[in-house]
Design an enzyme around this catalytic site. Structure first.
Site, mmCIF file in Angstrom:
data_model
loop_
_atom_site.group_PDB
_atom_site.id
_atom_site.type_symbol
_atom_site.label_atom_id
_atom_site.label_comp_id
_atom_site.label_asym_id
_atom_site.label_seq_id
_atom_site.Cartn_x
_atom_site.Cartn_y
_atom_site.Cartn_z
ATOM 1 N N HIS A 64 -7.004 -6.781 0.081
ATOM 2 C CA HIS A 64 -6.210 -5.581 -0.221
ATOM 3 C C HIS A 64 -4.804 -5.933 -0.694
ATOM 4 O O HIS A 64 -4.258 -5.272 -1.584
ATOM 5 C CB HIS A 64 -6.172 -4.661 1.006
ATOM 6 C CG HIS A 64 -7.503 -4.067 1.328
ATOM 7 N ND1 HIS A 64 -8.142 -4.258 2.538
ATOM 8 C CD2 HIS A 64 -8.352 -3.329 0.568
ATOM 9 C CE1 HIS A 64 -9.306 -3.625 2.526
ATOM 10 N NE2 HIS A 64 -9.472 -3.063 1.342
ATOM 11 N N GLU A 108 -12.793 8.787 -4.234
ATOM 12 C CA GLU A 108 -13.839 8.166 -3.403
ATOM 13 C C GLU A 108 -15.076 9.052 -3.493
ATOM 14 O O GLU A 108 -15.001 10.267 -3.321
ATOM 15 C CB GLU A 108 -13.315 8.058 -1.960
ATOM 16 C CG GLU A 108 -14.388 7.824 -0.915
ATOM 17 C CD GLU A 108 -15.220 6.572 -1.161
ATOM 18 O OE1 GLU A 108 -14.637 5.481 -1.324
ATOM 19 O OE2 GLU A 108 -16.472 6.712 -1.196
ATOM 20 N N GLY A 141 -16.030 8.005 -9.525
ATOM 21 C CA GLY A 141 -14.903 7.489 -10.304
ATOM 22 C C GLY A 141 -15.116 7.607 -11.799
ATOM 23 O O GLY A 141 -14.174 7.858 -12.561
ATOM 24 N N ASP A 158 -11.657 -0.372 -6.434
ATOM 25 C CA ASP A 158 -12.025 -1.028 -5.172
ATOM 26 C C ASP A 158 -13.381 -0.484 -4.759
ATOM 27 O O ASP A 158 -13.514 0.336 -3.846
ATOM 28 C CB ASP A 158 -10.970 -0.702 -4.113
ATOM 29 C CG ASP A 158 -11.384 -1.198 -2.728
ATOM 30 O OD1 ASP A 158 -10.875 -0.639 -1.728
ATOM 31 O OD2 ASP A 158 -12.228 -2.111 -2.642
ATOM 32 N N CYS A 159 -14.405 -0.910 -5.504
ATOM 33 C CA CYS A 159 -15.708 -0.277 -5.271
ATOM 34 C C CYS A 159 -16.687 -1.284 -4.688
ATOM 35 O O CYS A 159 -16.358 -2.446 -4.452
ATOM 36 C CB CYS A 159 -16.243 0.265 -6.596
ATOM 37 S SG CYS A 159 -16.517 -1.048 -7.768
ATOM 38 N N ASP A 161 -20.391 -3.412 -4.839
ATOM 39 C CA ASP A 161 -20.939 -4.269 -5.907
ATOM 40 C C ASP A 161 -21.645 -3.418 -6.960
ATOM 41 O O ASP A 161 -21.958 -2.255 -6.697
ATOM 42 C CB ASP A 161 -21.901 -5.285 -5.279
ATOM 43 C CG ASP A 161 -21.125 -6.385 -4.542
ATOM 44 O OD1 ASP A 161 -20.997 -6.299 -3.313
ATOM 45 O OD2 ASP A 161 -20.600 -7.277 -5.227
ATOM 46 N N PRO A 165 -24.329 3.461 -6.539
ATOM 47 C CA PRO A 165 -23.251 4.284 -7.099
ATOM 48 C C PRO A 165 -22.111 3.448 -7.688
ATOM 49 O O PRO A 165 -21.367 3.916 -8.525
ATOM 50 C CB PRO A 165 -22.776 5.104 -5.895
ATOM 51 C CG PRO A 165 -23.273 4.420 -4.693
ATOM 52 C CD PRO A 165 -24.515 3.699 -5.105
#
Ligand code: SAM
Length: 299
Positions: A64, A108, A141, A158-159, A161, A165
């Site tokens: 992060h 999100e 997104g 920041d998703c 793999d 989705p």
């Protein structure tokens, strides 16, 4: 001795890691997913989704901090940030540290992840979801950037793999949409998998993103529970000066920001863009492959 219950990660065929599940705190199986949150003596609270480790309390700060402070400090005058994904709140915790940022939009896809992480992983967000600068949008997104009329100085993807989705967040269409949502001088960064294990993911990103920006490259950090080597972060921008900063300038910005970090330093920032030869070779090969013309098809 009591028999241990083990969580086996199944991201890679024939290779993986396991965690002792000292205490299962939350488990949810739906048609879409199997989500588990458990305590592990070495890594603290662990969240795993469909057999893939998403985040752990012990090493999340590395990921992060690097996905937040590298683009924000390189840019130098960030007022608005878009976070795609990031439901656990760790990225948001790092973004809100920058007091000069005026607006944060977080998109999100699953409200349940946010609620669950507030409950079971409170050390990730540390109250960041209450920051008045935040607008939390529950949406895909891809759909969001497709229709967004707002512009941002930094966009952080920041998703999960690129399966399920998360897959759409690695497509040319998504990258085109993010580029359109960047202000002049804006910077896009994204988690892009572990280069040693997922080299094709870096090649695909480079091939797709290069159509839309003047500079697309990667930087890296070792995140222990993203196994198999250094985690790669995609970097895409038209702001070529952002990667030409001298250490002294970056250091001045870091000190002026007043933020505290446990992994990020200005020296680590600059060094993180030094890629190993095998990655550079793979990236050169990706660019030499045809199909890089405008809006290359998703391989
Ligand atoms: N740090 C983790 C990693 O590197 O794999 C990912 C962190 S976070 C848990 C990933 C988040 O992305 C999840 O909350 C998931 O719901 C969200 N997500 C997945 N696909 C998405 C999409 N298409 N749009 C928005 N959020 C998405």
């Amino acid at each position: 001795m009591e028999k241990q219950t083990l969580y086996y990660e199944t991201l890679h065929q024939g290779y993986g890691q396991y965690f002792a599940m000292d205490r299962v705190l939350f488990e949810q199986k739906t048609a879409q997913w199997h989500l588990t949150i458990f305590d592990n003596a070495r890594f603290g609270r662990v969240m795993a989704l469909d057999g893939v480790i998403q985040t752990t309390e012990r090493d999340e700060f590395i990921y992060h901090e690097m996905l937040t402070h590298v683009p924000v400090l390189a840019h130098g005058a960030v007022k608005s940030v878009l976070i795609i994904g990031g439901g656990d709140g760790g990225m948001l915790r790092e973004v809100v540290k920058h007091r000069q940022i005026e607006r944060i939009v977080m998109v999100e896809i699953d409200a349940a992840v946010v609620e669950m992480c507030k409950t079971w992983l409170p050390n990730h967000s540390q109250g960041a979801f209450d920051d008045p600068r935040l607008e939390l949008v529950i949406d895909d997104g891809m759909a969001f950037v497709d229709h967004c009329q707002e512009r941002f100085d930094v966009i952080i993807s920041d998703c999960t793999d690129p399966v399920g989705p998360g897959e759409v967040l690695f497509t040319s269409a998504f990258y085109a949409g993010c580029k359109r949502c960047l202000n002049d001088g804006g910077i896009f960064v994204a988690q892009n998998g572990v280069g040693f294990m997922q080299e094709d993911e870096l090649q695909n990103t480079l091939r797709r993103m290069s159509s839309y920006v003047k500079e697309c490259t990667f930087y890296q950090a070792a995140v222990p529970t993203y196994i198999g080597g250094n985690m790669a972060f995609a970097w895409a921008t038209d702001n070529l000066a952002a990667r030409q900063l001298r250490l002294s300038e970056l250091n001045d910005r870091y000190v002026a920001s007043g933020i505290n970090t446990r992994y990020y330093t200005p020296k680590v920032h600059l060094a993180s863009f030094a890629l190993p030869a095998f990655i550079e070779t793979a990236l050169s090969a990706a660019l030499s492959v045809s199909g890089i013309e405008e809006g290359a098809q998703d391989a």
